[in-house]
Design a protein around this motif. Sequence first.
Motif, PDB file in Angstrom:
ATOM      1  N   GLU A 166       4.835  16.345  -4.076  1.00 61.06           N
ATOM      2  CA  GLU A 166       5.641  15.131  -4.235  1.00 61.06           C
ATOM      3  C   GLU A 166       4.786  13.879  -4.147  1.00 61.06           C
ATOM      4  O   GLU A 166       4.991  12.925  -4.899  1.00 61.06           O
ATOM      5  N   ILE A 167       3.827  13.872  -3.254  1.00 55.80           N
ATOM      6  CA  ILE A 167       2.943  12.708  -3.141  1.00 55.80           C
ATOM      7  C   ILE A 167       2.141  12.528  -4.414  1.00 55.80           C
ATOM      8  O   ILE A 167       2.018  11.416  -4.938  1.00 55.80           O
ATOM      9  N   PHE A 172       2.755  13.932  -7.591  1.00 55.22           N
ATOM     10  CA  PHE A 172       3.554  13.700  -8.791  1.00 55.22           C
ATOM     11  C   PHE A 172       4.413  12.447  -8.697  1.00 55.22           C
ATOM     12  O   PHE A 172       4.482  11.669  -9.639  1.00 55.22           O
ATOM     13  N   ARG A 173       5.094  12.264  -7.576  1.00 57.31           N
ATOM     14  CA  ARG A 173       5.955  11.081  -7.446  1.00 57.31           C
ATOM     15  C   ARG A 173       5.146   9.846  -7.088  1.00 57.31           C
ATOM     16  O   ARG A 173       5.395   8.765  -7.583  1.00 57.31           O
ATOM     17  N   GLY A 174       4.182  10.002  -6.192  1.00 54.58           N
ATOM     18  CA  GLY A 174       3.425   8.841  -5.729  1.00 54.58           C
ATOM     19  C   GLY A 174       2.367   8.373  -6.704  1.00 54.58           C
ATOM     20  O   GLY A 174       2.198   7.172  -6.899  1.00 54.58           O
ATOM     21  N   ALA A 175       1.655   9.291  -7.318  1.00 56.87           N
ATOM     22  CA  ALA A 175       0.550   8.905  -8.194  1.00 56.87           C
ATOM     23  C   ALA A 175       0.937   8.954  -9.675  1.00 56.87           C
ATOM     24  O   ALA A 175       0.864   7.948 -10.373  1.00 56.87           O
ATOM     25  N   VAL A 176       1.356  10.124 -10.144  1.00 58.53           N
ATOM     26  CA  VAL A 176       1.637  10.291 -11.574  1.00 58.53           C
ATOM     27  C   VAL A 176       2.806   9.420 -12.026  1.00 58.53           C
ATOM     28  O   VAL A 176       2.700   8.675 -13.001  1.00 58.53           O
ATOM     29  N   GLN A 177       3.931   9.501 -11.314  1.00 60.90           N
ATOM     30  CA  GLN A 177       5.105   8.733 -11.731  1.00 60.90           C
ATOM     31  C   GLN A 177       4.849   7.228 -11.614  1.00 60.90           C
ATOM     32  O   GLN A 177       5.276   6.458 -12.473  1.00 60.90           O
ATOM     33  N   ASP A 178       4.142   6.823 -10.587  1.00 63.76           N
ATOM     34  CA  ASP A 178       3.806   5.408 -10.436  1.00 63.76           C
ATOM     35  C   ASP A 178       2.918   4.947 -11.596  1.00 63.76           C
ATOM     36  O   ASP A 178       3.152   3.905 -12.206  1.00 63.76           O
ATOM     37  N   PHE A 179       1.900   5.748 -11.921  1.00 62.37           N
ATOM     38  CA  PHE A 179       0.989   5.419 -13.026  1.00 62.37           C
ATOM     39  C   PHE A 179       1.758   5.329 -14.348  1.00 62.37           C
ATOM     40  O   PHE A 179       1.616   4.361 -15.105  1.00 62.37           O
ATOM     41  N   LEU A 180       2.582   6.348 -14.615  1.00 62.77           N
ATOM     42  CA  LEU A 180       3.348   6.350 -15.863  1.00 62.77           C
ATOM     43  C   LEU A 180       4.378   5.224 -15.888  1.00 62.77           C
ATOM     44  O   LEU A 180       4.667   4.671 -16.947  1.00 62.77           O
ATOM     45  N   VAL A 190      13.986  11.095   1.935  1.00 59.61           N
ATOM     46  CA  VAL A 190      15.043  12.077   1.649  1.00 59.61           C
ATOM     47  C   VAL A 190      14.550  13.067   0.596  1.00 59.61           C
ATOM     48  O   VAL A 190      14.706  14.285   0.753  1.00 59.61           O
ATOM     49  N   ALA A 191      13.946  12.559  -0.470  1.00 59.31           N
ATOM     50  CA  ALA A 191      13.445  13.440  -1.529  1.00 59.31           C
ATOM     51  C   ALA A 191      12.373  14.384  -0.998  1.00 59.31           C
ATOM     52  O   ALA A 191      12.367  15.574  -1.323  1.00 59.31           O
ATOM     53  N   LEU A 192      11.467  13.860  -0.177  1.00 60.35           N
ATOM     54  CA  LEU A 192      10.413  14.703   0.379  1.00 60.35           C
ATOM     55  C   LEU A 192      10.973  15.763   1.323  1.00 60.35           C
ATOM     56  O   LEU A 192      10.469  16.885   1.373  1.00 60.35           O
ATOM     57  N   SER A 193      12.012  15.428   2.057  1.00 64.13           N
ATOM     58  CA  SER A 193      12.574  16.420   2.967  1.00 64.13           C
ATOM     59  C   SER A 193      13.417  17.457   2.224  1.00 64.13           C
ATOM     60  O   SER A 193      13.504  18.604   2.648  1.00 64.13           O
ATOM     61  N   LEU A 194      14.035  17.077   1.113  1.00 64.04           N
ATOM     62  CA  LEU A 194      14.817  18.034   0.343  1.00 64.04           C
ATOM     63  C   LEU A 194      13.942  18.964  -0.489  1.00 64.04           C
ATOM     64  O   LEU A 194      14.339  20.084  -0.794  1.00 64.04           O
ATOM     65  N   PRO A 248       0.833  -1.204   0.000  1.00 66.82           N
ATOM     66  CA  PRO A 248       0.000   0.000   0.000  1.00 66.82           C
ATOM     67  C   PRO A 248       0.865   1.250   0.000  1.00 66.82           C
ATOM     68  O   PRO A 248       1.965   1.266   0.549  1.00 66.82           O
ATOM     69  N   ALA A 249       0.351   2.316  -0.593  1.00 65.18           N
ATOM     70  CA  ALA A 249       1.119   3.554  -0.775  1.00 65.18           C
ATOM     71  C   ALA A 249       1.624   4.130   0.542  1.00 65.18           C
ATOM     72  O   ALA A 249       2.753   4.604   0.626  1.00 65.18           O
ATOM     73  N   LEU A 250       0.812   4.105   1.595  1.00 66.79           N
ATOM     74  CA  LEU A 250       1.237   4.680   2.863  1.00 66.79           C
ATOM     75  C   LEU A 250       2.416   3.917   3.454  1.00 66.79           C
ATOM     76  O   LEU A 250       3.358   4.509   3.968  1.00 66.79           O
ATOM     77  N   LYS A 251       2.405   2.582   3.354  1.00 72.62           N
ATOM     78  CA  LYS A 251       3.529   1.796   3.856  1.00 72.62           C
ATOM     79  C   LYS A 251       4.791   2.093   3.061  1.00 72.62           C
ATOM     80  O   LYS A 251       5.873   2.176   3.622  1.00 72.62           O
ATOM     81  N   VAL A 252       4.653   2.238   1.761  1.00 76.34           N
ATOM     82  CA  VAL A 252       5.802   2.584   0.923  1.00 76.34           C
ATOM     83  C   VAL A 252       6.338   3.944   1.343  1.00 76.34           C
ATOM     84  O   VAL A 252       7.535   4.128   1.513  1.00 76.34           O
ATOM     85  N   LEU A 253       5.442   4.904   1.524  1.00 76.31           N
ATOM     86  CA  LEU A 253       5.842   6.254   1.904  1.00 76.31           C
ATOM     87  C   LEU A 253       6.589   6.254   3.230  1.00 76.31           C
ATOM     88  O   LEU A 253       7.605   6.916   3.385  1.00 76.31           O
ATOM     89  N   LEU A 254       6.118   5.481   4.182  1.00 73.13           N
ATOM     90  CA  LEU A 254       6.721   5.478   5.505  1.00 73.13           C
ATOM     91  C   LEU A 254       7.985   4.642   5.596  1.00 73.13           C
ATOM     92  O   LEU A 254       8.811   4.856   6.474  1.00 73.13           O
TER      93      LEU A 254
END
Length: 126
Positions: free
Chosen positions: A64-65, A67-75, A22-26, A9-15
């Motif tokens: 980031e969530i 574009f990186r989590g939804a769009v990039q994952d979909f693409l 690192v990307a989210l904090s930068l 699941p996306a939340l587990k991946v995120l955590l």
Amino acid sequence: MTTLAAERPALKVLLSDWQLAVALSLGPLFWLALSLSQNGAPAWVPGSASTLILLVLVYPVLEEIVFRGAVQDFLGRRLGGRSAAVLTRANLATSILFAVAHIAWRGDPLAGAVFFPSLVFGYFRE
């Protein structure tokens, strides 16, 4: 993109994904540095602490969530494969969309400079 990321699941991946963390904090740090460096003066002047928190922490993390989590994952599922060296087609397409969205929102072609850090954050995401 890893198979493991697609199965969890996306939340587990995120955590649990330290590179995404690192990307989210930068992201907010880059945004703040970019906004403060334009013409030697801040590009925005926050009216309150809550505005500053929204502009520096909340909006970049949400971007980031999305574009990186939804769009990039979909693409990534649709395009697959590497396009150039270590970058995927999904990362390139997402970064282009990210830059275009910023140009459209700000009305300033200079906003397209987010393309380059977007490639870096996309790389960390993958």
